[in-house]
Design a protein around this motif. Structure first.
Motif, short mmCIF file in Angstrom:
data_model
loop_
_atom_site.label_atom_id
_atom_site.label_comp_id
_atom_site.label_asym_id
_atom_site.label_seq_id
_atom_site.Cartn_x
_atom_site.Cartn_y
_atom_site.Cartn_z
N ALA A 108 0.86 -1.18 0.00
CA ALA A 108 0.00 0.00 0.00
C ALA A 108 0.89 1.23 0.00
O ALA A 108 1.97 1.24 0.61
CB ALA A 108 -0.91 0.01 1.22
N VAL A 109 0.45 2.25 -0.71
CA VAL A 109 1.14 3.54 -0.73
C VAL A 109 0.13 4.58 -0.29
O VAL A 109 -0.95 4.70 -0.86
CB VAL A 109 1.70 3.88 -2.13
CG1 VAL A 109 2.32 5.27 -2.14
CG2 VAL A 109 2.71 2.84 -2.57
N GLN A 160 3.88 2.22 -10.26
CA GLN A 160 3.52 3.04 -9.10
C GLN A 160 4.71 3.90 -8.69
O GLN A 160 5.64 3.44 -8.03
CB GLN A 160 3.08 2.16 -7.93
CG GLN A 160 2.77 2.92 -6.65
CD GLN A 160 1.55 3.81 -6.79
OE1 GLN A 160 0.49 3.35 -7.20
NE2 GLN A 160 1.69 5.07 -6.43
N ALA A 161 4.70 5.15 -9.12
CA ALA A 161 5.79 6.07 -8.78
C ALA A 161 5.76 6.41 -7.30
O ALA A 161 4.69 6.49 -6.70
CB ALA A 161 5.67 7.34 -9.61
N LEU A 162 6.95 6.58 -6.74
CA LEU A 162 7.07 7.01 -5.35
C LEU A 162 7.47 8.47 -5.31
O LEU A 162 8.20 8.95 -6.18
CB LEU A 162 8.12 6.17 -4.62
CG LEU A 162 7.81 4.68 -4.49
CD1 LEU A 162 8.99 3.97 -3.83
CD2 LEU A 162 6.53 4.46 -3.71
N ASN A 163 7.00 9.17 -4.29
CA ASN A 163 7.32 10.58 -4.10
C ASN A 163 7.88 10.78 -2.70
O ASN A 163 7.56 10.02 -1.77
CB ASN A 163 6.06 11.44 -4.28
CG ASN A 163 5.50 11.32 -5.67
OD1 ASN A 163 6.15 11.68 -6.63
ND2 ASN A 163 4.30 10.77 -5.78
N ASP A 164 8.67 11.80 -2.54
CA ASP A 164 9.23 12.14 -1.25
C ASP A 164 8.10 12.25 -0.22
O ASP A 164 7.10 12.90 -0.47
CB ASP A 164 9.99 13.46 -1.37
CG ASP A 164 11.05 13.62 -0.32
OD1 ASP A 164 11.77 12.64 -0.05
OD2 ASP A 164 11.17 14.72 0.23
N GLY A 165 8.26 11.58 0.91
CA GLY A 165 7.28 11.64 1.98
C GLY A 165 6.19 10.58 1.92
O GLY A 165 5.35 10.51 2.82
N GLU A 202 3.52 0.63 2.99
CA GLU A 202 3.38 -0.53 3.86
C GLU A 202 3.60 -1.77 3.01
O GLU A 202 3.04 -1.89 1.91
CB GLU A 202 1.98 -0.58 4.49
CG GLU A 202 1.68 0.56 5.42
CD GLU A 202 2.50 0.54 6.71
OE1 GLU A 202 2.83 -0.56 7.20
OE2 GLU A 202 2.81 1.62 7.21
N VAL A 203 4.42 -2.70 3.52
CA VAL A 203 4.64 -3.97 2.86
C VAL A 203 4.37 -5.05 3.90
O VAL A 203 5.01 -5.08 4.96
CB VAL A 203 6.10 -4.09 2.33
CG1 VAL A 203 6.30 -5.43 1.64
CG2 VAL A 203 6.42 -2.94 1.38
#
Length: 64
Positions: free
Chosen positions: A33-34, A47-52, A56-57
């Motif tokens: 989950a992001v 699914q791109a990640l962003n700062d902050g 959850e894995v």
């Protein structure tokens, strides 16, 4: 970039969720989950990640 992974601050190089799983050594079947939104395995590569971001894995556990 700085993210929160399973409640702990982390500095990572990964730009996508699939890269993060590889970078952090997660293998096998996991749920992800992001920012509290479930991300199915088929969508992790995009699914791109962003700062902050809060990631959850979770992995299934056997036992009773």
């Amino acid at each position: 970039m700085k993210i929160v992974l399973n409640g702990a601050p982390q500095e990572v190089r990964a730009q996508t969720l699939s890269e993060l799983l590889e970078e952090c050594g997660f293998s096998g079947r996991v749920a992800t989950a992001v920012n509290e939104e479930f991300v199915p395995s088929s969508l992790r590569i995009g699914q791109a990640l962003n700062d902050g971001d809060r990631v959850e894995v979770l992995s299934p556990m056997q036992g009773g």
